[in-house]
Design an enzyme around this catalytic site. Structure first.
Site, short mmCIF file in Angstrom:
data_model
loop_
_atom_site.label_atom_id
_atom_site.label_comp_id
_atom_site.label_asym_id
_atom_site.label_seq_id
_atom_site.Cartn_x
_atom_site.Cartn_y
_atom_site.Cartn_z
N HIS A 62 -10.94 -3.35 8.65
CA HIS A 62 -9.99 -2.51 9.38
C HIS A 62 -8.83 -2.02 8.50
O HIS A 62 -8.52 -0.85 8.46
CB HIS A 62 -9.36 -3.31 10.53
N ASP A 63 -8.18 -2.98 7.82
CA ASP A 63 -6.91 -2.67 7.15
C ASP A 63 -7.09 -1.66 6.02
O ASP A 63 -6.19 -0.85 5.77
CB ASP A 63 -6.28 -3.96 6.61
N ASP A 77 -7.06 -7.77 4.93
CA ASP A 77 -5.81 -7.48 4.22
C ASP A 77 -6.01 -7.70 2.72
O ASP A 77 -5.53 -6.92 1.89
CB ASP A 77 -4.69 -8.40 4.70
N GLU A 134 -6.05 -5.27 21.08
CA GLU A 134 -6.41 -5.47 19.65
C GLU A 134 -5.48 -6.52 19.08
O GLU A 134 -4.31 -6.63 19.46
CB GLU A 134 -6.28 -4.11 18.93
O1 RIB Z 1 -7.72 -6.24 14.80
C1 RIB Z 1 -7.88 -6.24 13.41
C2 RIB Z 1 -6.62 -6.65 12.73
O2 RIB Z 1 -6.30 -8.00 13.06
C3 RIB Z 1 -6.73 -6.64 11.19
O3 RIB Z 1 -5.48 -6.32 10.64
C4 RIB Z 1 -7.09 -8.06 10.85
O4 RIB Z 1 -6.64 -8.43 9.54
C5 RIB Z 1 -6.31 -8.82 11.89
O5 RIB Z 1 -4.98 -8.95 11.41
CA CA Z 2 -4.46 -7.76 9.00
#
Ligand code: RIB
Ligand code: CA
Length: 315
Positions: free
Chosen positions: A243-244, A14, A168
């Protein structure tokens, strides 16, 4: 000019996403109208202070309200992802207190107020558990008609989960909230692990960030070093999955992604599967009353990595 309202659980990816958004704000390509924080990687108050720390480090000292949101999920105990993000959410870098303070307004109320102030203009980018978005939907039944698009980092379909074998983290942290968001009828783009994992960065990319002499690059190097240590056992070679940042990039430039359109449901009752995102992948799916979600199934990985690197080095 995309107007983005960012809801996050400011942990490491993030934070790197905040650097990316800050670079777009400074380039005049994005207006960051506000940030809300939610339980997840860390508690929502720490997430807000981390957000302020990163925005200030990126040269955005004022003008972006940071609101603290939900401190726990709707229907389960709160859980923090300390092992991936450190006790402080930023790789135990123990940065000094930010100059700014969070606003008094709760994050869900901020979502409703800002959506009403700019009907149809806001992109709601969510990279943490979806509790604040769910609370905002309960506060204002008209919200789905007031938001341009919701872009969510979360879920896993043809890819294993990362907090249970199927689920997830962002969806698992609050499955009820996620299911409410996916069934609210607003336009949702979902960026799951299926799309984020292929964008993993490795030592060559990390070294290019480390070679740059700026406060932002030094910060990114420190937190990504911690994140790579946590991630590497799950990858074939040292690296990390930011990811973000992919969700943010697809919010700003949807053409970088490949998508499938399917209704998405969240398993709420399975003993082993709670928090799993479910789509009907049959070639002739069963009729589903839910509005289909645009699910990112791939992206231009080279463009993602180049643009994220350029953004960090631009600060
Ligand atoms: O699975 C990945 C997500 O979970 C991302 O947003 C990481 O920051 C956690 O929040
Ligand atoms: Ca996140």
């Amino acid at each position: 000019m995309r107007k983005i309202l960012f809801d996050c659980d400011t942990g490491i990816d993030d934070a790197v996403t905040l650097l990316y958004l800050a670079s777009l704000v400074r380039a005049g390509e994005v207006e960051l109208v506000g940030v809300g924080t939610v339980h997840g990687n860390v508690d929502s108050r720490t997430g807000a202070l981390n957000t302020l720390r990163v925005l200030e480090l990126a040269g955005i000292e004022t003008g972006v309200p940071v609101a603290i949101g939900a401190g726990r999920p709707i229907a389960q105990d709160v859980h923090y992802a300390v092992e991936w993000h450190g006790g402080d959410g930023l790789g135990d870098t123990r940065l000094p207190e930010p100059q700014g303070r969070p606003v008094a307004e709760p994050a869900p109320a901020q979502i409703v107020r800002l959506a009403r102030a700019a009907p149809g203009e806001l992109t709601l980018l969510a990279t943490g558990p979806l509790t604040n978005l769910a609370a905002a939907l309960l506060l204002d039944a008209e919200l789905p008609a007031l938001i341009r698009e919701v872009v969510v980092m979360g879920g896993a379909f043809d890819h294993p989960g990362n907090i249970t074998t199927h689920a997830e983290a962002n969806v698992w942290h609050d499955p009820e909230a996620a299911d409410l968001v996916f069934s609210a009828g607003w336009p949702v783009v979902l960026v799951p692990l299926d799309a984020t994992h292929p964008t993993a960065v490795h030592d060559d990319w990390l070294r290019r960030v480390a070679a740059h002499d700026s406060a932002a690059a030094r910060f990114a190097t420190r937190v990504l070093d911690y994140y790579a240590d946590a991630y590497t056992p799950t990858l074939k070679r040292r690296g990390a999955v930011i990811h973000d940042a992919l969700a943010a990039m697809l919010a700003v430039d949807p053409g970088l992604g490949e998508y499938a359109e399917r209704a998405v449901r969240v398993e709420l009752r399975g003993e082993l599967t709670r928090g799993t995102t479910v789509w009907d992948a049959r070639s002739v799916p069963a009729e589903d009353s839910r509005r289909p979600v645009r699910i990112a199934v791939g992206s231009d990985v080279a463009a993602f990595q180049d643009r994220l690197l350029s953004a960090i080095l631009s600060l």
